[in-house]
Every structure is written in structure tokens, then in C-alpha cells.
Enzyme design. Structure first.
Site, short mmCIF file in Angstrom:
data_model
loop_
_atom_site.label_atom_id
_atom_site.label_comp_id
_atom_site.label_asym_id
_atom_site.label_seq_id
_atom_site.Cartn_x
_atom_site.Cartn_y
_atom_site.Cartn_z
N ARG A 49 10.17 -6.80 10.19
CA ARG A 49 10.21 -6.00 11.40
C ARG A 49 8.88 -5.29 11.59
NH1 ARG A 49 15.59 -2.43 10.52
NH2 ARG A 49 14.43 -1.93 8.61
N ASP A 51 7.14 -2.27 13.90
CA ASP A 51 7.59 -1.14 14.70
C ASP A 51 7.01 -1.17 16.10
OD1 ASP A 51 9.07 -0.12 12.58
OD2 ASP A 51 7.42 1.12 11.84
N ARG A 195 1.46 2.35 7.36
CA ARG A 195 0.93 3.48 8.15
C ARG A 195 0.95 4.77 7.35
NH1 ARG A 195 4.56 3.11 13.30
NH2 ARG A 195 3.47 5.05 13.84
#
Length: 248
Positions: A49, A51, A195
Site C-alpha cells: 500500500r 499512502d 517517511r
């Protein structure tokens, strides 16, 4: 038959890869196009996935069909039907038990930062407003390879069954006079992990925390003591590797 589809996308206009009931995702766009071209409901499973706002130079998904398809023709038609910010590179047949997510051996991400304002890369690079020591940031990045529990860099309340990841590469590289990128490779990544790592490395680079404190952050397993997550637009999923024997 099962097929792997290799694609890339600009994530700016999407709420991530994964299907969401009230927002447009890359997965939804791809499934809609496949369903039209293959004349039936087609679902696809992604390698992971990304974001909201995160980009991919390589995403891989698998889908199943009852009959064999002309893969070159499907690629051509998909690119005609999909919007300009999603591009399909190839479709290849794989073994029936091959899985886009679970068969992957490694994933590689890059995060881009710029030390000056540039109107031409604002969608793809995060601007920094302070001086950074990239030598000490690379010394901190090297510490990541010593550990395998990355709970400190996982988004709170995520549904991960484990925080264990095996990082095999983590390095800052200069792209041009004012642009740098952080490249990291691992067998898997936790939600928001890259991140959060970048945000904490930036704290090291600006002298906010020491190397020793960075290592303490890793060891703590506590997201609250790590740095802030950096903006989404600088992050790219660059590559996913698979064993060759799953391809037909």
C-alpha cells in the site's frame, strides 16, 4: 490464469493505492479499466500500500482470468483507457500461486528533498528550509541495518502482525546541486515507515538529536519518540523484486 501487471503512477491525485469506498485510489482506477477490457468484474491485489500522495515508479499487482489474454494488446488498451497519471508497463503470466505481495523478495523506496524552491519539482520533492549534515545522516542511516524491529517508525494503531523488517540498504545520495534522495531497501515495510525514518534522520542532520539518541529511538520501539513524518510527495516506490521461477 494469473498475471502480474507492472505499472507506475503519480500519486498526487489519489488517496493511495488501496481501494477506498469514499475516495479515488489507484487500485480502483486499475480494476475499473481491467473490468471493461476483460468484460467482467476483475479485482487485483497489490504488492503493498502506498499512502495518499505517494508515487510509484514500479507497483506490481496480480489478477486472475478464466482464459489466457494477449498481454501486449492488454497493455496497449489499458494505457489508452487509464488516465495520464497511471501507466502500465507490462503484463506477464505467472504461476497460479504467485502473489504480488507475499512472493516479493524486496522493495526499494526513495525519498527526495530539495534545499531550494523549484516550481518544477514541487509535486515530487519535499523542500527543506535548514542546513543538513549528510555525513552524519548517513552514519545514522547505517545503524538501521543493525536492527530488525522498526516499531518506532510505524504509524500508531496499524494492524501489523509484526514490526520485524530486514533492511539491507539505507543511504543518502546527492542527485544534483540542491536535490538529495534517501534510498532504502528491505524485505517489507511498515505503514508510514519510510517517511518516519526520513523525518528522524533529518532531526539528526539538523543537530536536533545525536547519533546515540537516534539509536535509542530505534531501540525504544515507541513511535512517540521518533521524528515527524515527512510530506508524502517526496516518496517513491522504486522497485519490487521477485524470484524468477514464478514467471511463465
Amino acid at each position: 490464469m494469473r498475471y502480474f501487471i507492472f505499472l507506475a503512477y503519480d500519486g498526487t491525485e489519489y488517496h493511495g493505492w488501496q481501494y477506498q469506498p469514499n475516495a479515488m485510489s489507484v487500485q480502483q482506477r486499475l480494476q475499473e479499466a481491467l473490468s471493461v477490457l476483460l468484460d467482467g468484474d476483475v479485482s487485483c491485489v497489490g504488492a503493498g500500500r502506498t499512502d495518499t500522495g505517494v508515487h510509484a515508479r514500479m507497483m506490481v499487482a496480480h489478477f486472475d482470468t478464466d482464459e489466457a489474454v494477449d498481454t501486449d494488446r492488454l497493455v496497449f488498451k489499458l494505457n489508452g483507457l487509464l488516465p495520464s497519471d497511471i501507466s502500465v508497463y507490462r503484463v506477464v503470466p505467472v504461476l497460479a500461486d504467485a502473489h504480488a505481495r507475499f512472493s516479493a523478495l524486496s522493495r526499494r523506496y526513495r525519498y527526495y528533498i530539495s534545499l531550494r524552491k523549484d516550481p518544477f519539482n514541487v509535486r515530487y520533492v519535499a523542500r527543506m528550509y535548514y542546513t543538513l549534515d549528510f555525513d552524519v545522516m548517513n552514519r545514522a542511516a547505517a545503524l538501521l541495518l543493525r536492527y530488525d524491529d522498526f516499531g518506532s517508525f510505524c504509524k500508531a494503531h496499524s494492524d501489523n502482525k509484526t514490526n520485524i523488517c530486514h533492511v539491507t540498504q539505507a543511504i543518502w545520495m546527492r542527485q544534483d546541486e540542491d536535490v538529495y534522495c534517501f534510498e532504502i531497501t528491505a524485505d517489507r515495510f511498515l505503514r508510514n515507515m519510510v517517511r518516519a525514518i526520513v523525518g528522524t534522520l533529518l532531526d539528526v542532520g539538523r543537530g536536533k538529536i545525536t547519533l546515540g539518541q537516534f539509536e535509542e529511538v530505534i531501540q525504544s520501539g515507541d513511535r512517540c519518540v521518533a521524528g515527524d513524518s515527512v510530506p508524502a510527495q517526496g516518496l517513491f516506490l522504486e522497485e519490487i523484486s521477485y524470484p524468477q521461477d514464478i514467471f511463465i
